[in-house]
Design an enzyme around this catalytic site. Structure first.
Site, PDB file in Angstrom:
ATOM      1  CB  SER A 137      43.261  40.101  48.331  1.00 31.71           C
ATOM      2  OG  SER A 137      42.564  41.160  48.947  1.00 31.71           O
ATOM      3  CE1 TYR A 150      41.723  36.537  52.343  1.00 29.88           C
ATOM      4  CE2 TYR A 150      42.104  38.888  52.107  1.00 29.88           C
ATOM      5  CZ  TYR A 150      41.648  37.693  51.590  1.00 29.88           C
ATOM      6  OH  TYR A 150      41.121  37.648  50.320  1.00 29.88           O
TER       7      TYR A 150
END
Length: 289
Positions: A137, A150
């Site tokens: 990401s 995350y």
């Protein structure tokens, strides 16, 4: 025809990736924790008559990963492409989240990838061919509150993938890291709902930025197409930002010092909302009104 193993294939990026590989003529093993929930995928398989085998695999479990991948080898003899897509997201202020949240996210997003890679590497190494694509990401290179669990897991994926690429290149195994920006998935839509009762303003207002971005959503199909392109290419390029906001955001952050980045996110609400509007053209207050 390649044999392709995709984790977390029941929805979003994993689902679309399964479809694009199958439509390209590859045999796809679409894995997930709960195949009964893969209603949309199964409907698309029947509708388009695609060669996709839906299988149960929990990337949190050594036994589940080894059992599933062993069955795939028995069926097809090889795994030519591994797409490590399975992932979960939890967000909030660090003080206000239980330690179990951090462990849960790391178990799936990081150790899940480690398990799958270790399961396919011996045969890829012996055959001297293969492609491993790990879904990271932009949050794997830029850490923003309230995404600490995350982001930490995706930073780990980036580091692991970079080391892996060094180890396996001499065996003709390619490694790619996919770095999506804000994509129209269940995960992104969950982030847009902030934590209004937090002691930390970032827990709420960051959701407003996601909500504003999703007003003009980027389809997960864009990520799936990039994954297919990486697998089909002969490129050894390691990192692949995906989405209209991904590379611009990385470039913008690169132009700041760490201290400037911390200060930018530590602003009071009014200044932060104004900065988001001025910098990205997004009205993050839409999640507040």
């Amino acid at each position: 025809m390649k044999t392709v193993l995709i984790t977390g294939a029941n929805r979003g990026i994993g689902l679309e990736t399964s479809l694009v590989f199958a439509k390209a003529g590859d045999k796809v093993f679409a894995t997930m924790r709960n195949p009964d929930n893969a209603i949309e995928l199964k409907e698309r398989i029947l509708k388009d008559k695609l060669e996709i085998v839906v299988m149960k695999m929990d990337v949190d479990s050594d036994d589940s990963v080894n059992e599933c991948i062993s069955k795939i080898y028995q069926d097809s003899g090889s795994v030519d492409v591994l797409v490590n897509n399975a992932g979960i997201e939890r967000h909030g202020a660090i003080e206000e989240m239980d330690i179990s949240v951090f462990k849960e996210v790391m178990e799936t997003n990081y150790f899940g990838i480690v398990r799958c890679v270790k399961a396919v590497l011996p045969k890829m190494r012996e055959s001297k061919k293969g492609c491993i694509i790990n879904i990271a990401s932009v949050a794997g290179r830029i850490s923003s509150s309230p995404l600490a669990p995350y982001a930490a897991s995706k930073f780990a994926v980036e580091a692991f993938s970079e080391a892996l690429a060094q180890e396996v290149k001499s065996f003709n195994i390619r490694v790619g890291i996919i770095e999506p920006g804000i994509i129209n998935t269940d995960m992104a839509r969950d982030i847009r709902h902030g934590e209004p009762n937090s002691n930390y303003p970032q827990s709420f207002r960051f959701g407003g930025m996601f909500a504003a971005s999703l007003e003009n959503p980027t389809s997960p199909i864009m990520v799936a197409d990039t994954i297919l392109s990486v697998a089909e290419s002969e490129s050894w390029t390691l990192r692949h930002p995906v989405g209209p906001d991904a590379q611009p955001f990385l470039d913008w952050r690169k132009g700041m010092t760490d201290e400037q980045w911390v200060d930018w996110n530590a602003q009071n609400d009014d200044d932060w909302y104004d900065a988001v509007k001025e910098t990205f053209g997004l009205d993050a207050r839409i999640n507040v009104d």
